[in-house]
Design an enzyme around this catalytic site. Structure first.
Site, PDB file in Angstrom:
ATOM      1  N   HIS A   1       6.897 -18.368   9.344  1.00  0.00           N
ATOM      2  CA  HIS A   1       6.545 -16.951   9.313  1.00  0.00           C
ATOM      3  C   HIS A   1       5.076 -16.693   9.646  1.00  0.00           C
ATOM      4  O   HIS A   1       4.589 -15.582   9.408  1.00  0.00           O
ATOM      5  CB  HIS A   1       6.885 -16.361   7.948  1.00  0.00           C
ATOM      6  CG  HIS A   1       8.328 -16.534   7.566  1.00  0.00           C
ATOM      7  ND1 HIS A   1       9.369 -16.127   8.386  1.00  0.00           N
ATOM      8  CD2 HIS A   1       8.911 -17.099   6.472  1.00  0.00           C
ATOM      9  CE1 HIS A   1      10.520 -16.410   7.805  1.00  0.00           C
ATOM     10  NE2 HIS A   1      10.271 -17.004   6.660  1.00  0.00           N
TER      11      HIS A   1
ATOM     12  N   LYS B   1      -3.926   0.252   0.953  1.00  0.00           N
ATOM     13  CA  LYS B   1      -3.210  -0.968   1.337  1.00  0.00           C
ATOM     14  C   LYS B   1      -3.582  -1.445   2.737  1.00  0.00           C
ATOM     15  O   LYS B   1      -2.966  -2.389   3.255  1.00  0.00           O
ATOM     16  CB  LYS B   1      -1.699  -0.720   1.263  1.00  0.00           C
ATOM     17  CG  LYS B   1      -1.208  -0.329  -0.128  1.00  0.00           C
ATOM     18  CD  LYS B   1       0.297  -0.075  -0.124  1.00  0.00           C
ATOM     19  CE  LYS B   1       0.789   0.415  -1.467  1.00  0.00           C
ATOM     20  NZ  LYS B   1       2.258   0.623  -1.489  1.00  0.00           N
TER      21      LYS B   1
ATOM     22  N   ARG C   1      12.645   4.772  -5.299  1.00  0.00           N
ATOM     23  CA  ARG C   1      12.041   3.588  -5.909  1.00  0.00           C
ATOM     24  C   ARG C   1      12.624   3.350  -7.298  1.00  0.00           C
ATOM     25  O   ARG C   1      12.829   4.280  -8.073  1.00  0.00           O
ATOM     26  CB  ARG C   1      10.523   3.764  -6.024  1.00  0.00           C
ATOM     27  CG  ARG C   1       9.826   3.953  -4.691  1.00  0.00           C
ATOM     28  CD  ARG C   1       8.378   4.358  -4.913  1.00  0.00           C
ATOM     29  NE  ARG C   1       7.679   4.597  -3.663  1.00  0.00           N
ATOM     30  CZ  ARG C   1       6.995   3.675  -3.002  1.00  0.00           C
ATOM     31  NH1 ARG C   1       6.918   2.444  -3.473  1.00  0.00           N
ATOM     32  NH2 ARG C   1       6.385   3.968  -1.871  1.00  0.00           N
TER      33      ARG C   1
ATOM     34  N   PRO D   1       3.043  -6.016  -1.474  1.00  0.00           N
ATOM     35  CA  PRO D   1       1.596  -5.996  -1.745  1.00  0.00           C
ATOM     36  C   PRO D   1       1.097  -4.598  -2.073  1.00  0.00           C
ATOM     37  O   PRO D   1       1.410  -3.629  -1.388  1.00  0.00           O
ATOM     38  CB  PRO D   1       0.994  -6.504  -0.435  1.00  0.00           C
ATOM     39  CG  PRO D   1       2.074  -7.323   0.194  1.00  0.00           C
ATOM     40  CD  PRO D   1       3.351  -6.625  -0.176  1.00  0.00           C
ATOM     41  N   GLU D   2       0.354  -4.497  -3.175  1.00  0.00           N
ATOM     42  CA  GLU D   2      -0.285  -3.245  -3.564  1.00  0.00           C
ATOM     43  C   GLU D   2      -1.793  -3.457  -3.515  1.00  0.00           C
ATOM     44  O   GLU D   2      -2.264  -4.494  -3.046  1.00  0.00           O
ATOM     45  CB  GLU D   2       0.199  -2.817  -4.953  1.00  0.00           C
ATOM     46  CG  GLU D   2       1.709  -2.598  -5.010  1.00  0.00           C
ATOM     47  CD  GLU D   2       2.185  -2.009  -6.328  1.00  0.00           C
ATOM     48  OE1 GLU D   2       1.450  -1.186  -6.913  1.00  0.00           O
ATOM     49  OE2 GLU D   2       3.292  -2.371  -6.782  1.00  0.00           O
TER      50      GLU D   2
ATOM     51  N   ARG E   1      -0.604  18.715  -6.226  1.00  0.00           N
ATOM     52  CA  ARG E   1       0.604  18.052  -5.724  1.00  0.00           C
ATOM     53  C   ARG E   1       1.852  18.579  -6.415  1.00  0.00           C
ATOM     54  O   ARG E   1       1.916  18.647  -7.639  1.00  0.00           O
ATOM     55  CB  ARG E   1       0.485  16.543  -5.964  1.00  0.00           C
ATOM     56  CG  ARG E   1       1.709  15.743  -5.566  1.00  0.00           C
ATOM     57  CD  ARG E   1       1.886  15.714  -4.067  1.00  0.00           C
ATOM     58  NE  ARG E   1       3.104  14.991  -3.701  1.00  0.00           N
ATOM     59  CZ  ARG E   1       3.472  14.748  -2.468  1.00  0.00           C
ATOM     60  NH1 ARG E   1       2.724  15.154  -1.474  1.00  0.00           N
ATOM     61  NH2 ARG E   1       4.576  14.095  -2.226  1.00  0.00           N
TER      62      ARG E   1
ATOM     63  N   ARG F   1       9.235 -10.441   6.788  1.00  0.00           N
ATOM     64  CA  ARG F   1      10.100  -9.337   7.195  1.00  0.00           C
ATOM     65  C   ARG F   1       9.525  -8.469   8.312  1.00  0.00           C
ATOM     66  O   ARG F   1      10.241  -7.662   8.908  1.00  0.00           O
ATOM     67  CB  ARG F   1      10.425  -8.467   5.975  1.00  0.00           C
ATOM     68  CG  ARG F   1      11.223  -9.221   4.914  1.00  0.00           C
ATOM     69  CD  ARG F   1      11.643  -8.314   3.775  1.00  0.00           C
ATOM     70  NE  ARG F   1      12.555  -7.268   4.227  1.00  0.00           N
ATOM     71  CZ  ARG F   1      13.043  -6.312   3.449  1.00  0.00           C
ATOM     72  NH1 ARG F   1      12.690  -6.278   2.164  1.00  0.00           N
ATOM     73  NH2 ARG F   1      13.855  -5.396   3.921  1.00  0.00           N
TER      74      ARG F   1
END
Length: 261
Positions: free
Chosen positions: A92, A59, A249, A2-3, A151, A111
């Protein structure tokens, strides 16, 4: 995983299912999803409280009650489901919130990589979110350029770092970079002013479309729609897509549309 668009969808589920309704019962079927609180304290804190208007930051989803705040993070497989108390319980379904009017809100997660936290007051909420950067959907252009230009490291890594921008994950960052025609391994501090502005505009457009869809949609005109093809090709120019790993990633980009430098 999920984003931001998925979590915004969960916020809408929570709002439509639970806002204004009293929490009649909290059933914890698997305490492994609870963090910093046990079953008894969670029930004592929330039962007979009323869910208010939920909020999302990146999130994270914040379920307000006028007292304690239930904070939810969905990890890779978590979701919120709205149903009725008499609906069959699935394997679940980890925590069930039975609400007034017979509705039931369920935290479902295969999970169990993240889960639920209980914030007793605003200082607890601030501690939970203290490492989060500005929300990617709410950040203005000036703040976006500020956090990005300060950054170090690769652009893809910066976009997916929740302390830089909250809410972007793997699919969104690859899609945004493809739309902005920027390689994921460009240095975040090396972008020109025009690059940063193009990136911000691409992020805004991608997020608006994704939030409307409730996910990062695998449309044929999107990079996301082709990244898992057997012979993935750019939907814009037809060039074969490249794959690599960046910051652990899987990363996909087009060498033609996203040239080096």
């Amino acid at each position: 995983m999920p984003e931001l668009p998925d979590v915004e969808g969960f916020r809408q589920v929570l709002e439509s299912c639970a806002t204004g309704r009293v929490i009649r019962r909290v059933d914890v079927r698997d305490a492994g999803v609870l963090h910093g609180v046990d079953t008894r304290r969670l029930r004592d804190a929330l039962e007979e409280r009323r869910f208010g208007t939920p909020e999302r930051h990146g999130k994270w989803l914040l379920a307000r009650t006028g007292g304690p705040t239930l904070a939810l993070h969905f990890g890779m497989t978590g979701r919120l489901v709205c149903g009725h108390a008499e609906d069959p319980v699935e394997a679940h379904d980890r925590v069930l919130f039975t609400l007034g009017g017979g509705r039931q809100l369920r935290f479902r997660d295969q999970r169990k990589l993240q889960g639920l936290w209980l914030a007793h007051d605003e200082s607890d909420v601030e501690r939970l979110l203290r490492r989060q950067g500005p929300d990617a959907l709410e950040v203005d252009r000036a703040r976006f350029e500020e956090v990005l230009s300060s950054r170090r490291g690769h652009l893809k890594t910066a976009l997916t770092d929740q302390s830089v921008l909250a809410g972007l994950g793997n699919l969104l960052s690859d899609e945004i970079l493809w739309r902005a025609r920027l390689r994921p391994d460009r240095g975040a501090r090396d972008l020109s002013l025009e690059d940063r502005r193009r990136l911000y505009d691409a992020m805004r457009r991608t997020l608006r479309s994704s939030v409307s869809a409730g996910c990062v949609p695998p449309r044929d005109s999107w990079l996301t729609g082709h990244r898992d093809d057997r012979d993935p090709r750019c939907p814009r120019c037809g060039t074969g897509l490249r794959r690599s790993r960046m910051g652990g990633r899987g990363t996909v980009w087009c060498p033609q549309c996203q040239p080096d430098g």
